[in-house]
Write a protein that holds these residues in place. Structure first.
Motif, PDB file in Angstrom:
ATOM      1  N   PRO A  12       4.253   9.025  -3.479  1.00  0.00           N
ATOM      2  CA  PRO A  12       4.451   8.191  -2.286  1.00  0.00           C
ATOM      3  C   PRO A  12       5.929   8.038  -1.947  1.00  0.00           C
TER       4      PRO A  12
ATOM      5  N   THR B 169       0.853  -1.198   0.000  1.00  0.00           N
ATOM      6  CA  THR B 169       0.000   0.000   0.000  1.00  0.00           C
ATOM      7  C   THR B 169       0.883   1.241   0.000  1.00  0.00           C
ATOM      8  N   PRO B 170       0.685   2.179  -0.916  1.00  0.00           N
ATOM      9  CA  PRO B 170       1.529   3.386  -0.949  1.00  0.00           C
ATOM     10  C   PRO B 170       1.377   4.204   0.332  1.00  0.00           C
ATOM     11  N   SER B 171       2.485   4.722   0.796  1.00  0.00           N
ATOM     12  CA  SER B 171       2.470   5.586   1.975  1.00  0.00           C
ATOM     13  C   SER B 171       3.200   6.885   1.626  1.00  0.00           C
ATOM     14  N   TYR B 172       2.720   7.993   2.252  1.00  0.00           N
ATOM     15  CA  TYR B 172       3.257   9.332   1.952  1.00  0.00           C
ATOM     16  C   TYR B 172       3.924   9.884   3.202  1.00  0.00           C
ATOM     17  N   GLN B 173       4.911  10.726   2.968  1.00  0.00           N
ATOM     18  CA  GLN B 173       5.653  11.301   4.094  1.00  0.00           C
ATOM     19  C   GLN B 173       5.675  12.828   3.965  1.00  0.00           C
TER      20      GLN B 173
ATOM     21  N   THR C 183       4.511   9.684   8.445  1.00  0.00           N
ATOM     22  CA  THR C 183       4.186   8.787   7.331  1.00  0.00           C
ATOM     23  C   THR C 183       2.754   8.317   7.480  1.00  0.00           C
ATOM     24  N   ASP C 184       1.985   8.441   6.395  1.00  0.00           N
ATOM     25  CA  ASP C 184       0.576   8.055   6.450  1.00  0.00           C
ATOM     26  C   ASP C 184       0.121   7.659   5.046  1.00  0.00           C
ATOM     27  N   GLU C 185      -0.933   6.877   4.981  1.00  0.00           N
ATOM     28  CA  GLU C 185      -1.484   6.477   3.688  1.00  0.00           C
ATOM     29  C   GLU C 185      -2.188   7.653   2.988  1.00  0.00           C
ATOM     30  N   ASP C 186      -2.605   8.637   3.774  1.00  0.00           N
ATOM     31  CA  ASP C 186      -3.274   9.826   3.238  1.00  0.00           C
ATOM     32  C   ASP C 186      -2.283  10.981   3.256  1.00  0.00           C
TER      33      ASP C 186
END
Length: 524
Positions: A168, A36-40, A118-121
Motif C-alpha cells: 500500500p 484503510t490501506p490504499s494502493y497507487q 490511487t484505489d483500495e484495490d
C-alpha cells in the motif's frame, strides 16, 4: 524571551513535553492502524508530433509537444477522458469522484506525462491507470486538428504500462510515526512555553527580581519531613532548613550596619506562606546567638505562635493593649535561653485599630528598650491592613514569599501596600524552595547522633514546654476582652493561669533565676 530562557523551559518541563509528544505519536499510530490501506499504480505516456524528417521539423515538433504537455496533463482529469474509462471498466462512480483519485504530472523538460491512480484495490488501480492513458490518446487525436492526410499531428504512446502494486502507498507507519514525533515535540514545547508565560507564580529568586528590587536575604528549602515541624531550629538544628534560618539571621544582622532595626515585622502577601514559622525560627536563632529576643504574636485574626511554642495564649498582647495587665504579667519565657514570647491573647473585634493605637506604639517602645530584637508576627498584607499599620511603627518588614504559592502580581501588590505607608522592606525570604540534587546534603559532620550539638535553647533545657491551655479554661478564670477584667486573684492569679511563666519574671532577664533573686534592669 532569550535563548537561555527556552533552554531553561526545556530543562524544567521536559517531562510534560515528552508526554505531549508521546500522546501525539500514539494518536498517529492509532490513525495509521484505523486507516484503510490504499494502493497507487502509475502509467507513463509519451507525447510526440508527426513531422517531416528534417532537423528543423524535429526541433519545431519537440518544442510544440513540451508546450502542450501541461495542457494534456490537465486533460487527464477532465470528464472527457474519465467518462470513457468509467464506462469501459464498469466503475460505480462519477467522473468528479474518480478525478480525486487521479493525478497527472508532466515530467519537467520532457514530453512525458505520469498518470497515477490511487484505489483500495491494487488491480483496479492499475487497470484505471492504463485505461486513462489509452483514453487520453483517443481524446487528443479527436481534439487536435488533422493534417492534410487526415491524421492528428500529435501522437500519444504508452511507454510504461501500470503494474499492480504489491504494497500500500498509504498509510505509511514509519512516515506517520516520524511526523507524529516531530509534531508532538513541537506541540509539547509550544505548550511548555505557553504554560511558562501564563504561569505567574513565584518559584525562584529570578521571579522575585521581576517584582521588586528588595534583596532575597534567605532561601528556605522545602523539606517534606519538616512540613509539620514548625520549630525546626530547635528540633533538628543540624538540618539544611535550620541552617537556612541561621543564614537569615546572619544576613539580617549585616543588612544595615548604620541602622540596625531593633523591631521588625514578619509578614507575607497571602496566608499559609510560612510567615509564622519564619518568625518563630528567626527568634530562636537570634536567641541562640546570645541576644535578648522577644517574639510577639500580633496576628490578632489567626494567631499561631502560642500553638507553635506550646504556650498559654489566652493572655497576651491584647490583654496589655486594653490595659488589663502589664507587660511583665503576660510575657512568657521559652526554654531556658534569652527568648521571651508575647502571645496574642484573645482575638479582639477591632484588630487594626488596636494595633495602630498609641498603646501599641508605647508597648513597642518598651520592648525596644528591654530587648535586643523584637520579632513581630503579623497577618498577611493582602487580606487585611494590620501588617501595614504595624510596619509604620517598627524598623521594617521581612516579607516571606511562599514558592509555588503566591503569584507575582500578588507579591507586587503586597510590597506596594508597605511602600504606600513608607514602610521599609528589609528583605525577602523565599520559603519552601525546591532543592536541587546537589543540595540534598545535611549540615552534620558527626556520624554519632550522641555527638550532634544542639541549639542553645534546646541545650539549656531538656524539659518540654507546658501544655497550652484552652481559651475556654482561661475564660473560666475570669479573663475576657468583653468584660475587661483581670482574674479575681489579680496578677498572682494571672501568673498561675500562665503556668508560673508570667508576672514573677522581668522581660529581658536571663531565665535561670526568678526575678526576686536578680535585680530588675532595662536597656537604655
Amino acid at each position: 524571551m532569550e535563548f537561555q530562557d527556552y533552554v531553561a523551559i526545556l530543562r524544567k518541563r521536559w517531562v510534560s513535553i515528552l508526554v505531549v509528544a508521546l500522546a501525539v505519536v500514539a494518536a498517529a499510530l492509532a490513525a495509521t492502524l484505523a486507516a484503510t490501506p490504499s494502493y497507487q499504480a502509475r502509467s507513463q505516456v509519451y507525447v510526440s508530433v508527426r513531422s517531416g524528417g528534417t532537423t528543423a521539423d524535429l526541433v519545431q515538433g519537440s518544442n510544440y509537444t513540451q508546450r502542450q504537455v501541461k495542457s494534456y496533463s490537465d486533460l487527464v482529469t477532465s470528464p472527457l477522458v474519465l467518462a470513457p474509462v468509467i464506462e469501459e471498466l464498469g466503475l460505480d462512480t462519477r467522473a468528479e469522484v474518480l478525478a480525486l483519485a487521479v493525478t497527472a504530472t508532466p515530467v519537467v523538460d520532457t514530453s512525458l506525462i505520469n498518470i497515477s491512480v490511487t484505489d483500495e484495490d491494487p488491480g483496479r488501480a492499475a487497470a484505471v491507470a492504463d485505461a486513462l492513458a489509452a483514453s487520453l490518446a483517443v481524446q487528443v487525436n479527436e481534439l487536435e486538428p488533422p493534417t492534410a492526410d487526415g491524421q492528428s499531428p500529435v501522437l500519444i504512446s504508452t511507454v510504461r504500462p501500470a503494474v499492480e502494486p504489491s504494497a500500500p502507498a498509504s498509510p505509511s507507519p514509519t512516515r506517520n510515526l516520524a511526523l507524529g514525533l516531530l509534531l508532538g515535540l513541537a506541540a509539547g514545547f509550544g505548550v511548555a512555553v505557553l504554560r511558562e508565560m501564563l504561569d505567574t507564580k513565584v518559584r525562584d529568586e529570578d521571579h522575585v527580581a521581576q517584582v521588586t528590587e528588595s534583596a532575597v536575604i534567605a532561601a528556605i528549602p522545602h523539606d517534606d519531613s519538616a512540613v509539620n515541624d514548625h520549630l525546626i531550629v530547635q528540633s533538628n538544628p543540624m538540618s539544611l532548613v535550620a541552617e537556612s534560618f541561621r543564614r537569615l539571621r546572619t544576613n539580617l544582622q549585616f543588612l544595615s550596619a548604620e541602622e540596625q532595626p531593633r523591631a521588625l515585622i514578619v509578614t507575607s502577601s497571602l496566608p499559609e506562606e510560612g510567615k509564622s514559622t519564619t518568625a518563630a525560627n528567626l527568634a530562636l536563632t537570634l536567641a541562640d546567638s546570645g541576644a535578648r529576643v522577644i517574639l510577639v504574636d500580633a496576628d490578632l485574626r489567626r494567631p499561631s505562635v502560642a500553638n507553635y511554642m506550646g504556650l498559654e495564649g489566652t493572655a497576651g498582647l491584647t490583654t496589655v493593649l486594653i490595659g488589663r495587665a502589664s507587660l511583665e504579667d503576660v510575657v512568657q519565657p521559652w526554654g531556658a535561653g534569652h527568648l521571651h514570647v508575647l502571645t496574642s491573647g484573645q482575638i479582639p473585634p477591632n484588630p487594626s485599630e488596636l494595633l495602630g493605637s498609641q498603646a501599641m506604639a508605647h508597648l513597642l517602645g518598651q520592648l525596644v528598650q528591654r530587648y535586643d530584637h523584637v520579632i513581630i508576627d503579623t497577618p498577611p498584607l493582602l487580606p487585611v491592613t494590620d501588617a501595614a499599620v504595624l510596619a509604620r511603627l517598627t524598623g521594617g518588614a521581612i516579607v516571606v514569599v511562599g514558592a509555588h504559592k503566591v503569584h507575582r502580581h500578588q507579591l507586587e501588590e503586597g510590597i506596594r501596600s508597605l511602600e504606600t505607608v513608607n514602610a521599609r522592606v528589609l528583605g525577602i525570604v523565599l520559603n519552601r524552595v525546591a532543592r536541587k540534587q546537589s543540595e540534598t546534603y545535611a549540615y552534620d559532620y558527626s556520624s554519632d547522633p550522641s555527638q550532634t550539638p544542639r541549639s542553645v535553647s534546646e541545650r539549656r533545657s531538656d524539659a518540654p514546654p507546658p501544655p497550652r491551655r484552652s481559651t475556654k479554661a482561661a475564660s473560666a478564670e475570669g479573663l475576657d476582652l468583653t468584660g475587661t477584667r483581670l482574674p479575681a486573684q489579680g496578677v498572682a492569679g494571672l501568673d498561675a493561669a500562665l503556668g508560673g511563666r508570667g508576672g514573677n519574671r522581668w522581660p529581658g532577664e536571663p531565665l535561670g533565676e526568678p526575678s526576686d533573686q536578680a535585680p530588675r534592669h532595662s536597656r537604655a
